[in-house]
Scaffold this motif. Structure first.
Motif, PDB file in Angstrom:
ATOM      1  N   PHE A   1      44.596  43.775  44.109  1.00  0.00           N
ATOM      2  CA  PHE A   1      43.535  43.662  45.110  1.00  0.00           C
ATOM      3  C   PHE A   1      42.733  44.954  45.222  1.00  0.00           C
ATOM      4  O   PHE A   1      41.504  44.944  45.290  1.00  0.00           O
TER       5      PHE A   1
ATOM      6  N   ALA B   1      42.948  49.386  50.979  1.00  0.00           N
ATOM      7  CA  ALA B   1      43.019  47.975  50.588  1.00  0.00           C
ATOM      8  C   ALA B   1      44.150  47.238  51.298  1.00  0.00           C
ATOM      9  O   ALA B   1      44.061  46.028  51.523  1.00  0.00           O
TER      10      ALA B   1
ATOM     11  N   LEU C   1      43.801  43.440  52.621  1.00  0.00           N
ATOM     12  CA  LEU C   1      44.588  42.365  52.033  1.00  0.00           C
ATOM     13  C   LEU C   1      45.485  41.703  53.076  1.00  0.00           C
ATOM     14  O   LEU C   1      45.599  40.470  53.129  1.00  0.00           O
TER      15      LEU C   1
ATOM     16  N   LEU D   1      44.123  36.640  46.266  1.00  0.00           N
ATOM     17  CA  LEU D   1      43.961  37.377  45.008  1.00  0.00           C
ATOM     18  C   LEU D   1      43.273  36.539  43.936  1.00  0.00           C
ATOM     19  O   LEU D   1      42.476  37.052  43.160  1.00  0.00           O
TER      20      LEU D   1
ATOM     21  N   GLN E   1      39.575  36.520  43.185  1.00  0.00           N
ATOM     22  CA  GLN E   1      38.952  37.598  42.412  1.00  0.00           C
ATOM     23  C   GLN E   1      38.899  37.273  40.921  1.00  0.00           C
ATOM     24  O   GLN E   1      38.422  38.086  40.141  1.00  0.00           O
TER      25      GLN E   1
END
Length: 558
Positions: free
Chosen positions: A149, A374, A378, A448, A451
């Protein structure tokens, strides 16, 4: 995207073809029907370990074939391996497992190592199986998720520098540990080279001195023999009347020369006797010279003995003769240069290690900042997913704490969790139940996976341990994930399967001797019957069918 999966002689599956498209594909069937073989086949395509037990009984081999729609970058990678694409856009891949457990892989028609196939298709697809729940409890997997991430920009350079630093450190430790042995070896080599240099032996000198020593020791006997030969050839100074070879040859020469004058047929004989006379004259002169050189010289004899003694000292230590002594000196010179350079190498390594230490500390700090920034984002996104998955009070946090510098940075990553308000978060693997772990895993994967547009995700029973309304939310999330890629899910929940764009039923049949699994695509009415079976155990009851159709309506409306 995976457009077709074909299985032959894989476990209970004799032959099956799954035409696949974008969106969400559901694989359902009773327990033991063979759904695991579909996932196992995909796993083989993605490089999983081959096992002879996967080959159907009575068959020589199992085959798994996959066809993929790929982009330009993948096409270039396939071309570099010697393969090609069908129609320029579709990649054919194959994995074969023999009944002896041997494995073979091809990409675009080119045979490649299985590791190459795995590395290539890892860019296209990922399998999330039940083992992922176990892995999710490990700090290593939690770090991998956070890094996926955060994508820390410095991580690749850090790993490269860390690997170099480790190699340098190992070499430095070895050189330093060997310093005492190296010093002793240097002393031995230097002493030997100095000893050889002091004597300064020459190539072939030992053989020449040995021959000279023999001549000096036997000079009187040799001279007597030479004088006898000389007298026989050219005559004795004491007895002028004694016959000699040259005198007799001279008589013969005169006679043959006269003969050739009177008879031309004897010309060749006269020529040969003349030639013989010249040869004997030269021989007599050489014998006279040899005799003159044979003198008794005690001083030279002593000098030769001394020199041979010096050479013998060297040949006892460094070789059987002077030639081997000189070879040892040449090798020792090279070894000494290498050993002498070790101290320079140590200093060079220390300087490089210091530079890398500074670079690694700086990169580790940047990686830590990226992870901490992050971690909050996340956790927030995953918590929102958990709320939708009927866990509104769940708290999920990535704790990033300082640790000793390692191959992935200087952080310890721990995923802490609590499902209830007021509870103190603890390690995920110790706190969460099986159903909670499934939902945490799905929440993280949904965040995730967003992405990686265009990727193929395979979920093997991601709904384990949950049901009812939570199943609907899992289905919604898989459907949302499939909007930007391809999702294949093996599920026991009708609430999940209802959201599928494609639905395949895996059913087991037997003739009493052989059991076979069949894969069948389901139409609308057949889907309703299968969903009813999944919910109530029967696909024929009116109530079950009504419930299934309502479930399909809910899934279509989102």
């Amino acid at each position: 995207m995976l457009t077709e999966l074909r299985l032959n002689s894989l476990g209970v599956v004799a032959e099956a073809v799954l035409p696949l498209g974008p969106g969400l594909t559901a694989l359902t069937g009773e327990t033991g029907a063979g759904k695991t073989m579909i996932v196992a086949g995909l796993g083989l395509l993605l490089g999983a370990r081959a096992d002879a037990s996967l080959v159907r009984n009575g068959q020589d081999r199992a085959l798994v074939q996959g066809r993929w729609e790929v982009g330009e970058l993948m096409a270039e990678a396939v071309e570099a391996l010697g393969g090609d694409l069908d129609d320029g856009v579709e990649l054919a891949t194959l994995r074969q497992v023999s009944s002896q457990g041997r494995s073979r892989a091809t990409v675009g028609g080119a045979q490649v190592p299985v590791s190459t196939l795995a590395g290539l298709l890892a860019e296209l697809a990922t399998i999330h199986g039940q083992s992922e729940q176990v892995r999710l409890s490990s700090p290593e997997r939690q770090r991998e998720l956070l890094d996926a991430f955060a994508a820390p920009a410095a991580l690749e350079d850090y790993r490269r520098d860390f690997a170099e630093h480790r190699r340098i450190t190992e070499e430095l430790a070895r050189l330093e540990a060997e310093a005492m042995n190296r010093a002793r070896e240097i002393d031995v080599l230097r002493f030997g080279l100095e000893e050889i240099a002091a004597v300064n032996p020459q190539e072939g000198e030992d053989e020449a001195l040995a021959a000279e020593a023999v001549r000096l020791a036997d000079a009187d006997d040799l001279k007597a023999l030479a004088m006898t030969a000389r007298g026989a050839l050219s005559g004795s100074e004491e007895d002028l009347d004694a016959p000699s070879v040259l005198g007799l040859v001279g008589v013969a020469r005169k006679a043959l020369e006269t003969l050739s004058e009177r008879d031309p047929g004897a010309t060749e004989l006269a020529r040969r006797i003349t030639e013989t006379n010249y040869l004997l004259t030269d021989l007599a002169q050489d014998v006279a010279g040899y005799t003159a050189d044979l003198v008794t010289d005690p001083l030279r004899q002593e000098a030769v003995a001394d020199r041979r003694g010096q050479l013998a000292t060297l040949t006892r230590k460094y070789g059987n003769d002077v030639a081997e002594v000189l070879e040892w000196a040449e090798r020792a010179t090279g070894q000494l240069a290498e050993l002498d350079g070790a101290d320079d190498r140590i200093e060079e390594l220390r300087k490089r290690a210091a530079v890398l230490d500074e670079a690694l500390d700086s990169a580790a700090a940047r990686i830590s900042r990226a992870r901490k920034e992050a971690a909050g984002r996340l956790a927030k996104l995953a918590s929102a997913e958990l709320t939708a998955l009927a866990m509104p009070h769940a708290r999920l946090e990535f704790a990033v704490t300082k640790a000793l510098r390692g191959p992935h940075g200087a952080d310890r990553i721990e995923l802490v969790f609590t499902a209830n308000p007021g509870s103190v978060p603890g390690p995920l693997g110790k706190i969460a139940s099986g159903g909670e772990l499934s939902r945490v895993r799905l929440a993280l994967e949904v965040v995730l996976a967003g992405q990686s547009p265009g990727h193929t995700f395979v979920f093997d029973e991601v709904d384990a341990g949950v049901g009812g309304a939570v199943g609907l939310e899992i289905g919604r999330r898989l459907k949302r994930l499939a909007a930007n890629g391809q999702v294949i899910v093996v599920t026991h929940l009708a609430q999940v399967a209802a959201f599928a764009d494609q639905h395949f039923l895996i059913a087991k049949s037997s003739d009493g001797q052989v059991t076979t699994s069949d894969v069948t695509p389901l139409g609308e009415e057949e889907r309703a019957a299968e969903l009813a079976r999944m919910m109530s155990g029967s696909g024929e009851s009116d109530a079950g069918l009504r419930h299934a159709k309502e479930l399909l309506r809910i899934a279509r409306t989102g």
